[in-house]
Design a protein around this motif. Structure first.
Motif, PDB file in Angstrom:
ATOM      1  N   ALA A 310     -10.358   0.653   0.777  1.00 22.80           N
ATOM      2  CA  ALA A 310     -10.225   0.054  -0.557  1.00 22.80           C
ATOM      3  C   ALA A 310     -11.474   0.308  -1.405  1.00 22.80           C
ATOM      4  CB  ALA A 310      -9.962  -1.440  -0.418  1.00 22.80           C
ATOM      5  N   LYS A 311     -12.648   0.212  -0.773  1.00 16.72           N
ATOM      6  CA  LYS A 311     -13.894   0.453  -1.502  1.00 16.72           C
ATOM      7  C   LYS A 311     -13.968   1.898  -1.989  1.00 16.72           C
ATOM      8  CE  LYS A 311     -18.176  -0.615  -2.724  1.00 16.72           C
ATOM      9  NZ  LYS A 311     -18.480  -1.608  -3.763  1.00 16.72           N
ATOM     10  N   LEU A 312     -13.583   2.833  -1.118  1.00  6.48           N
ATOM     11  CA  LEU A 312     -13.606   4.251  -1.482  1.00  6.48           C
ATOM     12  C   LEU A 312     -12.627   4.530  -2.625  1.00  6.48           C
ATOM     13  CD1 LEU A 312     -14.613   7.113  -0.903  1.00  6.48           C
ATOM     14  CD2 LEU A 312     -12.859   7.290   0.885  1.00  6.48           C
ATOM     15  N   ALA A 313     -11.422   3.956  -2.534  1.00  7.51           N
ATOM     16  CA  ALA A 313     -10.435   4.153  -3.592  1.00  7.51           C
ATOM     17  C   ALA A 313     -10.928   3.583  -4.918  1.00  7.51           C
ATOM     18  CB  ALA A 313      -9.117   3.492  -3.202  1.00  7.51           C
ATOM     19  N   SER A 314     -11.574   2.436  -4.863  1.00  2.62           N
ATOM     20  CA  SER A 314     -12.087   1.803  -6.087  1.00  2.62           C
ATOM     21  C   SER A 314     -13.173   2.655  -6.734  1.00  2.62           C
ATOM     22  CB  SER A 314     -12.629   0.416  -5.742  1.00  2.62           C
ATOM     23  OG  SER A 314     -13.209  -0.196  -6.870  1.00  2.62           O
ATOM     24  N   LEU A 315     -14.040   3.236  -5.908  1.00  2.79           N
ATOM     25  CA  LEU A 315     -15.095   4.098  -6.452  1.00  2.79           C
ATOM     26  C   LEU A 315     -14.504   5.324  -7.144  1.00  2.79           C
ATOM     27  CD1 LEU A 315     -17.682   3.933  -3.532  1.00  2.79           C
ATOM     28  CD2 LEU A 315     -18.045   3.101  -5.866  1.00  2.79           C
ATOM     29  N   ILE A 316     -13.447   5.880  -6.578  1.00  3.25           N
ATOM     30  CA  ILE A 316     -12.825   7.073  -7.174  1.00  3.25           C
ATOM     31  C   ILE A 316     -12.181   6.737  -8.514  1.00  3.25           C
ATOM     32  CG2 ILE A 316     -10.980   8.781  -6.898  1.00  3.25           C
ATOM     33  CD1 ILE A 316     -11.503   8.622  -3.860  1.00  3.25           C
ATOM     34  N   THR A 317     -11.365   5.667  -8.540  1.00  8.40           N
ATOM     35  CA  THR A 317     -10.688   5.309  -9.796  1.00  8.40           C
ATOM     36  C   THR A 317     -11.687   4.808 -10.834  1.00  8.40           C
ATOM     37  OG1 THR A 317     -10.191   3.112  -8.871  1.00  8.40           O
ATOM     38  CG2 THR A 317      -8.483   4.805  -8.704  1.00  8.40           C
ATOM     39  N   GLY A 318     -12.839   4.308 -10.358  1.00 10.45           N
ATOM     40  CA  GLY A 318     -13.876   3.890 -11.299  1.00 10.45           C
ATOM     41  C   GLY A 318     -14.517   5.069 -12.002  1.00 10.45           C
ATOM     42  N   GLN A 319     -14.543   6.224 -11.311  1.00 10.86           N
ATOM     43  CA  GLN A 319     -15.127   7.430 -11.894  1.00 10.86           C
ATOM     44  C   GLN A 319     -14.105   8.236 -12.696  1.00 10.86           C
ATOM     45  OE1 GLN A 319     -17.495   9.846  -9.103  1.00 10.86           O
ATOM     46  NE2 GLN A 319     -17.679   8.043  -7.769  1.00 10.86           N
ATOM     47  N   LEU A 327      -4.906   6.798   0.408  1.00 13.71           N
ATOM     48  CA  LEU A 327      -5.758   6.926   1.587  1.00 13.71           C
ATOM     49  C   LEU A 327      -5.086   6.257   2.782  1.00 13.71           C
ATOM     50  CD1 LEU A 327      -9.210   5.969   0.000  1.00 13.71           C
ATOM     51  CD2 LEU A 327      -8.186   8.246   0.203  1.00 13.71           C
ATOM     52  N   ALA A 328      -5.097   6.921   3.932  1.00 17.91           N
ATOM     53  CA  ALA A 328      -4.484   6.368   5.140  1.00 17.91           C
ATOM     54  C   ALA A 328      -5.408   6.590   6.333  1.00 17.91           C
ATOM     55  CB  ALA A 328      -3.128   6.997   5.397  1.00 17.91           C
ATOM     56  N   SER A 329      -5.383   5.643   7.273  1.00 21.45           N
ATOM     57  CA  SER A 329      -6.213   5.759   8.471  1.00 21.45           C
ATOM     58  C   SER A 329      -5.455   5.270   9.692  1.00 21.45           C
ATOM     59  CB  SER A 329      -7.503   4.943   8.315  1.00 21.45           C
ATOM     60  OG  SER A 329      -8.282   5.007   9.495  1.00 21.45           O
ATOM     61  N   CYS A 337      -2.994   1.797   5.043  1.00 16.01           N
ATOM     62  CA  CYS A 337      -2.963   2.636   3.843  1.00 16.01           C
ATOM     63  C   CYS A 337      -3.374   1.844   2.613  1.00 16.01           C
ATOM     64  CB  CYS A 337      -1.561   3.202   3.658  1.00 16.01           C
ATOM     65  SG  CYS A 337      -1.387   4.220   2.180  1.00 16.01           S
ATOM     66  N   VAL A 338      -4.025   2.541   1.675  1.00 18.81           N
ATOM     67  CA  VAL A 338      -4.391   1.977   0.372  1.00 18.81           C
ATOM     68  C   VAL A 338      -3.894   2.937  -0.703  1.00 18.81           C
ATOM     69  CG1 VAL A 338      -6.292   1.445  -1.200  1.00 18.81           C
ATOM     70  CG2 VAL A 338      -6.405   0.711   1.187  1.00 18.81           C
ATOM     71  N   CYS A 339      -3.188   2.383  -1.707  1.00 19.22           N
ATOM     72  CA  CYS A 339      -2.708   3.168  -2.850  1.00 19.22           C
ATOM     73  C   CYS A 339      -3.289   2.552  -4.117  1.00 19.22           C
ATOM     74  CB  CYS A 339      -1.188   3.144  -2.925  1.00 19.22           C
ATOM     75  SG  CYS A 339      -0.364   3.773  -1.456  1.00 19.22           S
ATOM     76  N   THR A 340      -4.038   3.355  -4.857  1.00 20.44           N
ATOM     77  CA  THR A 340      -4.703   2.839  -6.057  1.00 20.44           C
ATOM     78  C   THR A 340      -4.599   3.873  -7.180  1.00 20.44           C
ATOM     79  OG1 THR A 340      -6.292   1.659  -4.674  1.00 20.44           O
ATOM     80  CG2 THR A 340      -6.872   1.912  -6.978  1.00 20.44           C
ATOM     81  N   LYS A 341      -4.529   3.366  -8.426  1.00 22.08           N
ATOM     82  CA  LYS A 341      -4.524   4.291  -9.561  1.00 22.08           C
ATOM     83  C   LYS A 341      -5.498   3.796 -10.627  1.00 22.08           C
ATOM     84  CE  LYS A 341      -0.958   2.146 -12.444  1.00 22.08           C
ATOM     85  NZ  LYS A 341       0.199   2.411 -13.298  1.00 22.08           N
ATOM     86  N   GLY A 364       3.193  -4.934   3.589  1.00 19.82           N
ATOM     87  CA  GLY A 364       2.082  -4.845   2.656  1.00 19.82           C
ATOM     88  C   GLY A 364       2.537  -5.106   1.243  1.00 19.82           C
ATOM     89  N   GLY A 365       1.617  -5.008   0.308  1.00 19.83           N
ATOM     90  CA  GLY A 365       1.967  -5.240  -1.081  1.00 19.83           C
ATOM     91  C   GLY A 365       0.747  -5.277  -1.965  1.00 19.83           C
ATOM     92  N   GLY A 366       0.969  -5.613  -3.202  1.00 21.61           N
ATOM     93  CA  GLY A 366      -0.108  -5.675  -4.170  1.00 21.61           C
ATOM     94  C   GLY A 366       0.460  -5.755  -5.562  1.00 21.61           C
ATOM     95  N   ASN A 367      -0.022  -4.903  -6.466  1.00 18.61           N
ATOM     96  CA  ASN A 367       0.504  -4.848  -7.827  1.00 18.61           C
ATOM     97  C   ASN A 367       0.648  -3.394  -8.257  1.00 18.61           C
ATOM     98  OD1 ASN A 367      -2.146  -3.985  -8.680  1.00 18.61           O
ATOM     99  ND2 ASN A 367      -2.768  -6.145  -8.612  1.00 18.61           N
ATOM    100  N   ALA A 368       0.986  -3.194  -9.499  1.00 18.38           N
ATOM    101  CA  ALA A 368       1.242  -1.832  -9.976  1.00 18.38           C
ATOM    102  C   ALA A 368       0.005  -0.943  -9.881  1.00 18.38           C
ATOM    103  CB  ALA A 368       1.741  -1.864 -11.421  1.00 18.38           C
ATOM    104  N   ALA A 369      -1.193  -1.546 -10.000  1.00 15.97           N
ATOM    105  CA  ALA A 369      -2.419  -0.747  -9.999  1.00 15.97           C
ATOM    106  C   ALA A 369      -2.968  -0.506  -8.602  1.00 15.97           C
ATOM    107  CB  ALA A 369      -3.482  -1.440 -10.844  1.00 15.97           C
ATOM    108  N   SER A 370      -2.711  -1.418  -7.674  1.00 17.90           N
ATOM    109  CA  SER A 370      -3.304  -1.285  -6.346  1.00 17.90           C
ATOM    110  C   SER A 370      -2.470  -2.024  -5.303  1.00 17.90           C
ATOM    111  CB  SER A 370      -4.735  -1.842  -6.350  1.00 17.90           C
ATOM    112  OG  SER A 370      -5.319  -1.735  -5.079  1.00 17.90           O
TER     113      SER A 370
END
Length: 397
Positions: A310-319, A327-329, A337-341, A364-370
């Protein structure tokens, strides 16, 4: 009360008896009722005695319907039998119960804090004091007064009284019965209605040590120990202290300062590691962005935590606000898995992930952005990412 030998002599360890009857209770437990007994039944905050009857283990003793039931592992023989009390357990209970009387009296007389509840546990004892708070210096004062009473070796006696005679004494609380009132008296110190077993003098109680306290239902629940329990606790704590002396290579009196230095150093080290890890993740995020096609990043890993993904995905979308990160592990038997936009990217990450998780019976779950989730590693991380990528193309086409 004549058949209750523990009231005649609390130090009685063996006694003759005869089984009046042997039956099974509603739970199917075998019990025996004797013509006389030295076994104390559970009551008044004091646990029951254990021991043997003619070599057969007594595992529980309860008073029910006016009789004392000895729960045993096997039926007793007919005729006279011999009872044997587990004296170590009995004397421990005598020490703790008398110690409770002494400590409760100290808190009441010195600080005006009466005891409203009492529990004699296997390792420690607790009393509930009627007060909203307790200061450390107050606890020390009460403990000192209690141990002073122990060192004075005051006599402890029990008397059976009628209500009128009992009320003439300075009892801690009003009797709950009107006849056959048993009052335990600690000479010139405490007068308490009590059905428990006690030693002959306060000196036999041994040291009384308060171990701590906490708020409980508007009162203070205080934990302590008496006699042999205190010595066992001291032995255990001394062992821990000596091991700390060895590990820290420091005298006892310097251990608190040494520990504080170590904790400060650990905190600084953890902070430095976090900062270094953040820099590494930031560099990894930049590298993944450089390799990205159409601002879409899909990367598979092994043994990386959900938090790190999640931290890695956040850094990417922040840039890159147009980036979509998948991302999956594979962590043992689990696939995460983490899906972020980014803010300007298309797609619904929550819907995307939930559809993909159906492939591995995941949740799992979340919202439209993550969104984040996982399940059994039925697929490899690479296979799962390919499914996510295909679903994303369908969703955004």
């Amino acid at each position: 009360m004549m058949n209750r030998l523990y009231y005649q002599d609390a130090y009685l360890q063996t006694f003759p008896a005869r089984a009046i009857r042997q039956e099974y209770d509603e739970a199917g437990r075998l019990f025996a009722v004797l013509n006389q007994t030295a076994f104390y039944p559970t009551g008044g905050g004091q646990p029951h005695d254990t021991g043997t009857l003619q070599g057969i283990a007594v595992v529980d003793v309860e008073e029910a319907q006016g009789e004392i039931r000895h729960y045993i592992a096997d039926k007793l023989p007919k005729g006279e039998i011999s009872g044997q009390i587990d004296w170590k357990r009995r004397f421990d209970h005598m020490q703790q119960h008398a110690g409770q009387h002494i400590l409760s009296a100290a808190f009441s007389d010195l600080l005006g804090m009466p005891t409203v509840a009492f529990h004699l546990g296997r390792e420690t004892v607790t009393i509930d004091l009627k007060t909203p708070s307790l200061a450390p210096e107050q606890a020390l004062q009460a403990e000192a007064l209690a141990n002073q009473a122990v060192l004075e070796n005051r006599s402890i006696t029990a008397r059976w009284l009628h209500l009128q005679d009992a009320l003439a004494l300075p009892l801690r609380k009003q009797p709950s019965v009107t006849e056959d009132i048993r009052v335990v008296i600690i000479d010139d110190f405490d007068y308490n209605g009590c059905g428990g077993t006690h030693p002959r003098s306060t000196g036999e109680v041994g040291p009384i040590k308060i171990l701590g306290w906490e708020r409980h239902k508007g009162n203070i629940r205080l934990e302590f120990a008496c006699g042999w329990r205190v010595l066992r606790l001291m032995d255990a704590k001394q062992g821990i202290l000596q091991e700390a002396v060895r590990l820290l290579n420091s005298p006892e009196q310097d251990i608190p300062e040494k520990l504080q230095l170590l904790l400060t150093a650990q905190k600084n080290t953890e902070k430095a590691l976090q900062e270094a890890n953040h820099r590494l993740l930031a560099a990894e995020a930049a590298d993944l962005l450089r390799q990205a096609e159409n601002s879409r990043i899909a990367a598979a890993f092994h043994d990386r935590s959900m938090q790190e993904l999640a931290k890695l995905a956040s850094l990417i979308t922040g840039q890159h606000e147009s980036a979509v990160v998948l991302l999956a592990s594979k962590n043992g038997d689990v696939l995460q898995c983490v899906c972020t936009k980014g803010k300007q990217a298309a797609g619904d990450m929550n819907a995307l992930l939930k559809e993909a998780l159906l492939l591995i019976n995941g949740k799992g779950g979340g919202n439209a952005a993550s969104a984040r989730g996982g399940g059994p590693s039925i697929l490899t991380a690479e296979e799962f990412l390919q499914s996510l990528t295909d679903l994303l193309k369908q969703q955004t086409s």
